[in-house]
Scaffold this motif. Structure first.
Motif, PDB file in Angstrom:
ATOM      1  N   ALA A   1      44.695  45.687  32.606  1.00  0.00           N
ATOM      2  CA  ALA A   1      43.831  46.884  31.940  1.00  0.00           C
ATOM      3  C   ALA A   1      43.043  47.289  32.990  1.00  0.00           C
ATOM      4  O   ALA A   1      42.894  48.499  33.001  1.00  0.00           O
ATOM      5  CB  ALA A   1      43.146  46.391  30.711  1.00  0.00           C
ATOM      6  N   GLN A   2      42.226  46.581  33.773  1.00  0.00           N
ATOM      7  CA  GLN A   2      41.282  47.236  34.714  1.00  0.00           C
ATOM      8  C   GLN A   2      41.853  47.843  35.948  1.00  0.00           C
ATOM      9  O   GLN A   2      41.193  48.776  36.392  1.00  0.00           O
ATOM     10  CB  GLN A   2      40.550  45.761  35.270  1.00  0.00           C
ATOM     11  CG  GLN A   2      39.693  46.025  36.359  1.00  0.00           C
ATOM     12  CD  GLN A   2      38.771  44.808  36.540  1.00  0.00           C
ATOM     13  OE1 GLN A   2      38.628  44.290  37.734  1.00  0.00           O
ATOM     14  NE2 GLN A   2      38.317  44.183  35.190  1.00  0.00           N
TER      15      GLN A   2
ATOM     16  N   ALA B   1      43.587  41.287  31.156  1.00  0.00           N
ATOM     17  CA  ALA B   1      42.479  41.949  31.660  1.00  0.00           C
ATOM     18  C   ALA B   1      42.636  42.663  33.070  1.00  0.00           C
ATOM     19  O   ALA B   1      42.266  43.469  32.998  1.00  0.00           O
ATOM     20  CB  ALA B   1      41.155  40.923  31.762  1.00  0.00           C
TER      21      ALA B   1
ATOM     22  N   GLU C   1      40.442  33.193  46.411  1.00  0.00           N
ATOM     23  CA  GLU C   1      40.217  31.843  46.952  1.00  0.00           C
ATOM     24  C   GLU C   1      40.181  30.720  45.695  1.00  0.00           C
ATOM     25  O   GLU C   1      40.724  29.859  46.022  1.00  0.00           O
ATOM     26  CB  GLU C   1      38.869  31.929  47.600  1.00  0.00           C
ATOM     27  CG  GLU C   1      38.928  32.311  49.106  1.00  0.00           C
ATOM     28  CD  GLU C   1      37.961  31.566  49.873  1.00  0.00           C
ATOM     29  OE1 GLU C   1      37.920  32.212  50.974  1.00  0.00           O
ATOM     30  OE2 GLU C   1      37.285  30.749  49.509  1.00  0.00           O
TER      31      GLU C   1
ATOM     32  N   THR D   1      41.446  37.985  23.130  1.00  0.00           N
ATOM     33  CA  THR D   1      40.081  38.235  23.436  1.00  0.00           C
ATOM     34  C   THR D   1      39.215  37.643  22.629  1.00  0.00           C
ATOM     35  O   THR D   1      38.136  37.268  22.813  1.00  0.00           O
ATOM     36  CB  THR D   1      40.070  39.879  23.067  1.00  0.00           C
ATOM     37  OG1 THR D   1      40.472  40.648  24.054  1.00  0.00           O
ATOM     38  CG2 THR D   1      38.485  40.370  23.493  1.00  0.00           C
TER      39      THR D   1
END
Lengths: 181, 181, 181, 181
Positions: free
Chosen positions: A104-105, A101, A30, A158
């Motif tokens: 990776a997740q 990220a 959203e 990072t």
DNA sequence: TATGAATGAGGGTTCATTCAT
DNA sequence: AATGAATGAACCCTCATTCAT
């Protein structure tokens, strides 16, 4: 109506990149829709799955990078092309925060292997030329270079490197890449 | 029953490390409980928040690393100590997958600044000695080294380096670190 | 060992009253145990269910109130006894906060009907004597008085009446109770 | 679809009022959703927090009451307006069970202070007029009246008054309010 | 008997995805 | 084709209750 659709697709893509960058992996669909100025339904019309959106962003980025490599190759000598590309990439890395990220997740990494492979070939050509010109040691492979590249990019992203840090780290790595056994 | 509790705490910690490693940052508290062979309530009794669990893992890991540094320092010469430590860390990184990813992407990083800072001091001492021994160029700082370290660890972890890859990349970086001017 | 147990029971009861008062309906069994200085297991040994604990508190309170009524009846004239009791009760109401809230929230109200009924008889006797003495209008029943009593107690408790407010409200109600048709 | 949404919002509100009434403060968001015939997500779309839902119910109720006061004021004499309003409110209280309970016991009360304050002003105007007309003793303030009102409503609600009980209790209170000296 | 660790059903809340408009 | 309301599985966390010590 096809034109509108295409413009919307592009908008969503850009918005997604921006939102992932700002909100990290927690970015919601959203938020992306809002940022793109479209309804959430539109996002899903173009990218039926969040994974598809991710995939599209990666593909898009890699395509732009490929174009950039080609540009560098045609304008300068192999050594400059190689090192400039490397530098540029790490510097720009900050823009890819959230996408990395997310990759990776989620278990999505495999999904982007194909575009990555295409790009890898390009990078390997760049490396091969730099090595042929004697600017990079011959005992490193494309994968090693990519690994270094990714590692530095991720950390740049990072931990928020500034220019000084970038320069210092790259100096070390470049000296290492240039070293004779 | 204090003994049982302590054993369970350790089990949960180990399970969490393992699950984060396999499932990435998306790991569920329930997965962790299941893996530890305890009820979900037990996880929360020992670590009232997912963030606490994360914090505990990081602290735990960093403590073990600090111990390791001290060990290396007392056994070998500064150069070997430095390079061995660096190597070891990157190699072990694969075991810290999820944790690093979590650290890198959630807003949790601030929560673990203290253990990280403590650890930084240790690493800087290691570096200083290696530089005094002429084994590392004098123009890199502790932060640069940490940046390299983190970058390589993250990538090792994210992309699953094997031993060969580790060796190749480290050779480049070490040559860069050892380079004169 | 029976003596210890009885002392613990009393402690828990007192702690529960205190904690319900402070924390309201949200009071946890563990808070109660902590306040009582016992383990949570002990609370459950004496009151196998939270509902039992609640029940015990109510019964306990009502018993104390019955004693108080008897005292008042034996010491003064019926009118004074009635109005003093009423006043005292509303003033003390503040101490019952959490218990009332819990009663209202859980479906436990029926469970305490029996002790309430016992107490009701006592209050009705008090009222009957005051009416016989002409101090209270004859057209109100015990239930009406109890309703007024409960209503004022609850609000006293909920909205934290001070003495002035108590006095003002009671003046109105007492005038109403004393009124001739 | 704005129309559907509005209808659903109203449904949820009504369902919430009903469920709080039946199940007390312990009412579950899911019960509310079920009663409203919508998914739980819909409840949260309209009222992102349980507290918001509560707030909405209170505000809604108070607004209706304010309207009612104005109506009464314009149609009858001050005394009738005052006493009718009082009566009506206590009678309706039975329909607000859970809400009152919630208000009384959670820490939510502060969240609804504004609507309550607005309403207080209305009630005070009503009282002032009744006092000017000599229908209510001059030594009671708006707060005293509100205290009585709240107390009676709460008890009506908590203990389920029927019409007879209402009438009896109100007779006493009204006599007290009308009393001279 | 007292303890407090373990348990797990259940609560509030989020968000990717679907579907009526 | 675009919209955004509706959906509900899944998450984190709480707490009454059980049970091994």
């Amino acid at each position: 109506m096809r034109a509108d659709a295409r413009r919307n697709r592009a908008r969503v893509l850009a918005a997604a990149e921006a939102v992932f960058q700002e909100a990290g992996a927690a970015a919601t669909t959203e938020q992306i829709a809002r940022r793109a100025g479209v309804g959430i339904g539109t996002v899903f019309r173009h990218f039926p799955t969040k994974s598809d959106l991710l995939h599209a962003i990666i593909t898009d980025s890699l395509e732009r990078l490929t174009v950039r490599v080609t540009e560098l190759e045609s304008h300068g000598d192999p050594a400059t092309a190689f090192y400039d590309f490397f530098t540029e990439l790490v510097r720009q890395a900050g823009e890819k925060h959230g996408v990395m990220a997310l990759l990776a997740q989620t278990g999505e990494a495999p999904a982007v292997h194909k575009p990555i492979d295409a790009w890898r070939a390009t990078v390997e050509r760049l490396l091969a030329r730099a090595q042929a010109a004697g600017a990079v040691r011959p005992d490193v492979g494309g994968d090693d270079v990519l690994a270094l590249l990714l590692g530095l990019c991720q950390t740049a992203v990072t931990t928020g490197w500034d220019d000084t840090r970038c320069r210092a780290v790259l100096r070390v790595v470049f000296d290492g890449l240039a070293a004779r056994h």
